[in-house]
Design a protein around this motif. Structure first.
Motif, short mmCIF file in Angstrom:
data_model
loop_
_atom_site.label_atom_id
_atom_site.label_comp_id
_atom_site.label_asym_id
_atom_site.label_seq_id
_atom_site.Cartn_x
_atom_site.Cartn_y
_atom_site.Cartn_z
N ASP A 1 0.83 -1.21 0.00
CA ASP A 1 0.00 0.00 0.00
C ASP A 1 0.86 1.25 0.00
O ASP A 1 0.55 2.23 -0.67
N ALA B 1 3.81 1.29 -1.36
CA ALA B 1 4.36 1.31 -2.73
C ALA B 1 3.38 1.97 -3.69
O ALA B 1 3.77 2.77 -4.54
N MET B 2 2.10 1.65 -3.56
CA MET B 2 1.11 2.25 -4.46
C MET B 2 1.06 3.76 -4.27
O MET B 2 0.95 4.52 -5.23
N GLU B 3 1.15 4.20 -3.00
CA GLU B 3 1.14 5.64 -2.75
C GLU B 3 2.37 6.31 -3.35
O GLU B 3 2.29 7.40 -3.91
N ILE C 1 4.13 5.28 -5.89
CA ILE C 1 4.02 5.33 -7.36
C ILE C 1 3.04 6.41 -7.79
O ILE C 1 3.31 7.17 -8.72
#
Lengths: 444, 444
Positions: free
Chosen positions: A241, A243-245, A247
């Motif tokens: 989660d 990592a998604m932020e 990116i």
């Protein structure tokens, strides 16, 4: 997702029962989204109406800047409950952007254990994996069985942010590999953990840039990336989660840079006019200074223009088209670099392909350009326009495609090679190409 | 991540032992990355050298186009092993873009169970959640204990893509909520599942656009999103790794659109020159036709230009700067729409803020523009340049900021409002502003 009334409407109507009902039925990320759209003073009111758990869940969804503003509106008890309840990595991220006074108030309000973990994360460089990882990890030794592993997870897992990826360590917390909770649950309880461990799993260093780690996690399709120090000792876990932020933030930054704006971490609707203007002014000012080159070039060829005034008609069309072709090439290469399709070593190949792409596009556009130009002017001037289109497009695509790679080679974020930057550069050089070709073809 | 020799180098040296050694030590996503950079015929050679499990892992990392090319180079046995081993959602994604002949060969090679699941996924619209979700889910009834739940997961979980999110269903597979594997493992074995279920979890409909579901998953920080049909019946799970891929692809598409290229799903270095040219030609051709407006405008004001030829010197600078300011505004709003910070209802507010931002920027640029212009020309012409900068910037920011919202209102992807499109539009209108102001201020 859309509700009839927004939180703001309800507050403006001063209908606190409706506000309470709304807060009770919406998930945390929706509430956070509404709060972020209000100004800080107004947002504290509904925030205080949330119960302790809901307040924490909503708070963790907010951006660091919004978090600070909410915090400054809270009394001591609510303040302490909130920051003590946060995950250490979220706390470190918020403090990383906070003024020293806030940092002090937060750290001094924490229990010694939480304070230590937060201070450690703050020791890593800004934007590094260490700042964002969770230090609360359940690490397992390699010489136990699946059943024993599950028992340990049950005892120690309560505080951990994730128990789905379990790093396996040997003496001195040196990382051996990871084991997935899935495999522990699905396999026979007596299976040795050693049989389930994946030793080829990619890892990140705590000092690595967070964006690189996030792209690695995405590319390798894994849930959490073990984070190690320079001696391969486990220090934390980089979760999907986060990592998604990372990116999303990186792509937002790249999008801003691609339009020659300075990236900033705020909310578009929440930012002040000055803030938006400041993020855009730097490059606009630099580019307008660069654009004075076009004045110099046009002046140098004033004699040409005075002899054939019809040439002036096509200046905007030619440099506009060149800028467009250059912007397309630059954007394609910036994105290909970001997602790892192109590496700096590919420079020569990129130049060769963009040059050919530019020639192909230029040839197509020349046909249209010739058709348009003969309507307005002498066929010989139309020929100048057509030939210029071919040369300018090839030149623009080559420049646009190679500049991001050159930027990366000298250590600059390739995304700063923006469409406006390429456009401005191609404007001046495109004019030179146009006037030189005009002199040659028209024999001036 | 960088190895001294790339796979390609090793193959060119025909050093098959080294190739085998390289394949044995690299993780699947690195191998896939190298294969994607080679052409199809060459890539089949090392692919055939992989053992069955490794081949499957590498294959699942490839893009659909590359997958088809590898498949066409495989014999029947290897072909069948590979497609039977794939997850149904990956298989459906590959087939979604494949020619009918390939689809037939793949479907007829599958076991009846796998064929049914794949065919069902193919029934959902292209780009929908249904196409990408995994149908292999372990659903649990609500009236069992944690211990019973774990036993069921052990029995049925082997085929499921994820067992971390466990949808809880009542009769008729109607979704009640989800339970996390984490909670089942950490809580007392006798705890009823009913106590652990989260009924407020967000869900996606199988026919929803996959990008919306992916952004929802990212915003709500959840691992997997339960997917339901129109009657709230569970049909699958949308997993975080698929969501990350969808977001990356959507951001790549937006980046391409922002530079007036048509999005396509290939690899930059792998695409042919014609393919790249084709993706860029459409908009360049449309925009050059639109740019003929600038010729018409310049011609309409030819009298003005002939009286004060110095005005021609600043045309590139003025329209270039206007284009830059417009591109900044458009990009900011497109991104804010993509990540959900701006909604279509915000149109009036966006116009108002962009207009003010443009005025502020225009005023700053006017100071620079005035300074530059007085060096080259008469102070009165310099004044025209300065005033034009203010008006053009305000106009460009307003146009750039509102166009993406207007596009979204009429159902067009806001990302098609590209920097080149705004630039071209502002070129023609900026010229009108410039010449009208020149006539007024210089009293022509």
């Amino acid at each position: 997702m859309e509700t009839g009334d927004t939180l703001k409407d309800l507050l403006e109507d001063n209908d606190l029962t409706a506000v309470r009902a709304w807060l009770g039925t919406q998930p945390p990320y929706v509430i956070a989204d509404e709060l972020a759209r209000m100004d800080a003073l107004a947002a504290v009111v509904p925030f205080r109406m949330l119960d302790k758990d809901a307040a924490l869940a909503v708070f963790e969804e907010l951006d660091p800047v919004d978090q600070q503003q909410i915090l400054s509106g809270l009394r001591d008890k609510a303040f302490r409950d909130l920051i003590e309840g946060m995950d250490p990595d979220d706390r470190a991220r918020m403090l990383g952007e906070a003024p020293a006074k806030v940092t002090h108030r937060v750290l001094s309000g924490l229990s010694p254990r939480e304070r230590l973990m937060t201070a450690e994360l703050l020791g890593y460089p800004d934007g590094s994996v260490g700042r964002i990882m969770t230090p609360e990890v359940v690490a397992l030794p390699v010489d136990i069985t699946a059943k024993q592993a599950l028992r340990r997870i049950r005892v120690k897992g309560g505080n951990a942010e994730s128990v789905y990826t379990l790093p396996i360590v040997e003496s001195g917390r040196r990382l051996v590999g990871v084991c997935e909770l899935r495999d522990l649950v699905l396999s026979d309880p007596d299976t040795p953990v050693a049989e389930l461990v994946d030793t080829q799993v990619p890892t990140a260093r705590a000092t690595d840039p967070a964006e690189d780690a996030a792209r690695l996690l995405a590319e390798a399709n894994i849930l959490n990336l073990p984070v190690v120090d320079s001696e391969q000792r486990l220090v934390g876990l980089f979760t999907f989660d986060d990592a998604m932020e990372v990116i999303e933030a990186a792509d937002t930054e790249d999008a801003a840079r691609q339009a020659a704006s300075l990236p900033w971490s705020g909310h578009y609707m929440f930012a002040g006019v000055w803030q938006l203007a400041r993020s855009r002014a730097t490059w606009l000012l630099l580019l307008i200074v660069a654009a004075t080159l076009t004045v110099t070039v046009t002046r140098a060829f004033e004699a040409t223009l005075e002899q054939v005034t019809a040439l002036a008609l096509f200046i905007p069309l030619l440099i506009g088209t060149g800028g467009n072709a250059g912007a397309q090439a630059a954007t394609a290469v910036v994105r290909a670099l970001a997602v790892g399709e192109v590496r700096t070593g590919d420079l020569a190949r990129v130049i060769w392909r963009e040059c050919r792409v530019g020639l192909v596009l230029g040839a197509m556009l020349a046909v249209v350009g010739l058709g348009v130009a003969v309507i307005f002017v002498d066929p010989r001037v139309a020929l100048v326009v057509a030939v210029s289109l071919v040369v300018i497009c090839a030149w623009a695509a080559t420049v646009g495609g190679s500049m991001p790679l050159l930027a990366k080679k000298v250590g600059i974020d390739p995304a700063v090679v923006s469409a406006p930057m390429v456009t401005t550069l191609v404007d001046a050089t495109g004019l030179i190409i146009y006037f030189v070709l005009a002199n040659a073809i028209l024999g001036l």
